[in-house]
Scaffold this active site. Structure first.
Site, PDB file in Angstrom:
ATOM      1  N   GLU A 122       0.712  -0.708   0.077  1.00  0.00           N
ATOM      2  CA  GLU A 122       0.150   0.097   0.342  1.00  0.00           C
ATOM      3  C   GLU A 122       0.902   1.115  -0.117  1.00  0.00           C
ATOM      4  O   GLU A 122       1.090   2.332   0.831  1.00  0.00           O
ATOM      5  CB  GLU A 122      -0.935   0.043   0.935  1.00  0.00           C
ATOM      6  CG  GLU A 122      -1.669  -1.276   1.021  1.00  0.00           C
ATOM      7  CD  GLU A 122      -3.112  -0.635   2.075  1.00  0.00           C
ATOM      8  OE1 GLU A 122      -3.078  -0.472   3.358  1.00  0.00           O
ATOM      9  OE2 GLU A 122      -3.834  -2.149   2.222  1.00  0.00           O
ATOM     10  N   GLU A 133      -5.809  -8.763   1.102  1.00  0.00           N
ATOM     11  CA  GLU A 133      -6.057  -8.005   2.327  1.00  0.00           C
ATOM     12  C   GLU A 133      -7.883  -7.626   1.967  1.00  0.00           C
ATOM     13  O   GLU A 133      -7.621  -7.232   1.434  1.00  0.00           O
ATOM     14  CB  GLU A 133      -5.355  -7.105   2.486  1.00  0.00           C
ATOM     15  CG  GLU A 133      -3.992  -7.087   3.568  1.00  0.00           C
ATOM     16  CD  GLU A 133      -3.641  -6.212   4.369  1.00  0.00           C
ATOM     17  OE1 GLU A 133      -3.559  -4.938   4.619  1.00  0.00           O
ATOM     18  OE2 GLU A 133      -2.292  -6.071   4.326  1.00  0.00           O
TER      19      GLU A 133
HETATM   20  C1  BGC Z   1      -2.634  -2.694   6.091  1.00  0.00           C
HETATM   21  C2  BGC Z   1      -2.485  -3.187   6.949  1.00  0.00           C
HETATM   22  C3  BGC Z   1      -3.945  -2.604   8.256  1.00  0.00           C
HETATM   23  C4  BGC Z   1      -4.761  -2.988   7.895  1.00  0.00           C
HETATM   24  C5  BGC Z   1      -6.384  -2.147   8.390  1.00  0.00           C
HETATM   25  C6  BGC Z   1      -4.006  -1.625   5.789  1.00  0.00           C
HETATM   26  O1  BGC Z   1      -3.727  -0.735   5.557  1.00  0.00           O
HETATM   27  O2  BGC Z   1      -1.889  -3.400   5.040  1.00  0.00           O
HETATM   28  O3  BGC Z   1      -1.343  -3.224   7.911  1.00  0.00           O
HETATM   29  O4  BGC Z   1      -3.446  -3.250   9.714  1.00  0.00           O
HETATM   30  O5  BGC Z   1      -4.799  -2.538   6.519  1.00  0.00           O
HETATM   31  O6  BGC Z   1      -6.569  -0.675   8.347  1.00  0.00           O
END
Ligand code: BGC
Length: 447
Positions: free
Chosen positions: A169, A358
């Site tokens: 990101e 993610e």
């Molecule tokens: C990131 C993580 C973070 C998650 C939740 C993403 O922006 O890669 O490190 O914990 O989102 O906020």
């Protein structure tokens, strides 16, 4: 509604769970690890919720054998984790730490022994502090520092790690870390931001080239945060504002990678990047990734706002709106967002393959009678996985889904308040308890 099954996605679809070094490892100063910008940032007053830090975090550094056992127990075949640059090269450049390499060797070997495929992110925000003292991402030299680090990782781990992600990101670490100053290293201002954006874009492509040269058979990707952006009202002004925010959040990093340059036509401020651009940069920003990682959590609604000097727009937070469900992060739960993002990224003809690297949610969990019954997280996962399947059925080339995250961990500026894990972590004893969502994922993955 038809119940969705793992089999609906086909055999070759990669299911997994994602974590990041700084959020779980702890052991911030042991075995010769160098200081990172996050180690320093958490020590500053007022930066992190209630002064939390990640010096111990989940103690994954010491407890990883047990945590890998938990991943196995949950039937999760793929684990995405990141390497801590300052554990491997304590000063950022120069000397490589044997103990740092040993730690990741043990983590990788033990994963493979348990049939858990390691997916490695090279940079998940924890820049060595010594490099910050040289300007960090605002210094063009970082392309060389980063390439060297990438080659060290390829050399030591490339015989066993088949899937690599260059950056996590970049919009978040440049935006929060170099423009807003709410993440490490806490720098502010448009100049710092634009310099960091350009150098991250170049480092991302260069990192890809280094990897491909050293590991021709590896699968190389990178990951982008993204959110479906919509106008708050159906007015031309809000529509235009939404177009700008979409360019900023969803297009700034992928378009130069694909050879399209920065989306300056829709976001004028990006023209100011020119001051950092050198001859041939256009070509150097490009790299043909094997896959693009999409990371999605919510959608954004945008209003016209003439008072912002850089972008005539304002994101209307979920707390200001009447949304049926929001998370501890104050993010609206909006599963269609992931579908729209898959369609959007798949529309670039140069994108070969997409993977959700993610997706997840923080809800206020209750630990009772030794259990955490986090039904909201279960519904969240079911609804998002259903949207991924919807996109896949419409022909989107999506090949994987990784839930964020394994353990309740250090959520950056929010400390330990938001809990995203499939596994609850007792903050005093660090004892792990699998939540209902973990069991749900296990059952989903076993059918
Ligand atoms: C990131 C993580 C973070 C998650 C939740 C993403 O922006 O890669 O490190 O914990 O989102 O906020």
């Amino acid at each position: 509604m038809k119940v969705i099954k793992r089999a609906d996605f086909g055999e070759s679809f990669s299911w997994g769970v994602s974590t990041a070094a700084y959020q779980v490892e702890g052991a911030h100063d042991v075995d010769g690890k160098g200081l990172s910008i996050w180690d320093e940032f958490v020590a500053r007053k007022g930066k992190i919720y209630q002064g939390h830090h990640a010096n111990i975090a989940c103690d994954f550094y010491n407890r990883f054998p047990d945590d890998l056992e938990l991943i196995r127990k949950l039937n999760i075949p793929n684990h995405r984790f990141s390497l801590s640059w300052s554990r491997i090269i304590p000063e950022g450049t120069g000397r490589v730490s044997r103990k740092g390499i040993d730690f990741y060797n043990r983590l990788i070997d033990q994963s493979l022994a348990l049939n858990i495929e390691p997916w490695v992110t090279l940079y998940h925000w924890d820049l060595p502090y010594s490099l910050h003292l040289e300007g960090g991402w605002t210094n063009r030299e970082i392309i060389g520092w980063f390439s060297n680090y990438v080659s060290v990782c390829a050399h030591h781990f490339g015989d066993r790690v088949k899937h690599w992600m260059i950056l996590n990101e970049p919009m978040v670490f440049t935006g929060a870390g170099y423009f807003l100053g709410v993440h490490a290293p806490g720098k502010k201002g448009i100049r710092n931001f634009l310099a960091a954006v350009h150098h991250a874009t170049l480092a991302q492509a260069e990192g890809g080239r280094v990897m491909r040269q050293l590991l021709p058979y590896a699968k190389i990707g990178t990951t982008f945060s993204c959110s479906h952006v919509e106008p708050y009202r159906q007015t031309i002004k809000d529509y235009k504002a939404a177009t700008q925010v979409d360019a900023l959040l969803n297009r700034t990093f992928i378009e130069p990678l694909l050879g399209m340059g920065y989306p300056t036509a829709d976001l004028k401020i990006l023209k100011r990047i020119e001051q950092f651009v050198k001859q041939d940069d256009e070509a150097k920003m490009m790299f043909n990734m094997d896959f693009i990682g999409i990371q999605n959590y919510t959608r954004e609604l945008v209003k016209y706002n003439p008072f912002n000097p850089f972008i005539a727009a304002r994101i209307v937070k979920a707390s200001e709106r009447n949304v049926p469900l929001k998370t501890t992060m104050n993010w609206e739960v909006y599963p269609e967002s992931i579908y729209h993002m898959l369609k959007k990224f798949a529309a670039y003809p140069e994108v070969k393959k997409l993977i959700i690297t993610e997706n997840g949610a923080a809800f206020p969990d209750t630990f009772m009678d030794g259990k955490v019954e986090d039904n909201l997280r279960v519904y969240f996962m079911q609804d998002h996985i259903a949207q991924v399947l919807r996109a896949k059925k419409e022909g989107v080339n999506v090949h994987g889904y990784f839930i964020w995250t394994l353990l309740d961990n250090f959520e950056w500026a929010e400390g330990y308040l938001p809990t995203f894990g499939l596994i609850h972590v007792n903050r005093q004893t660090l004892e792990r308890t699998i939540k209902s969502s973990g069991y749900w994922y296990r059952d989903f993955l076993s059918h």
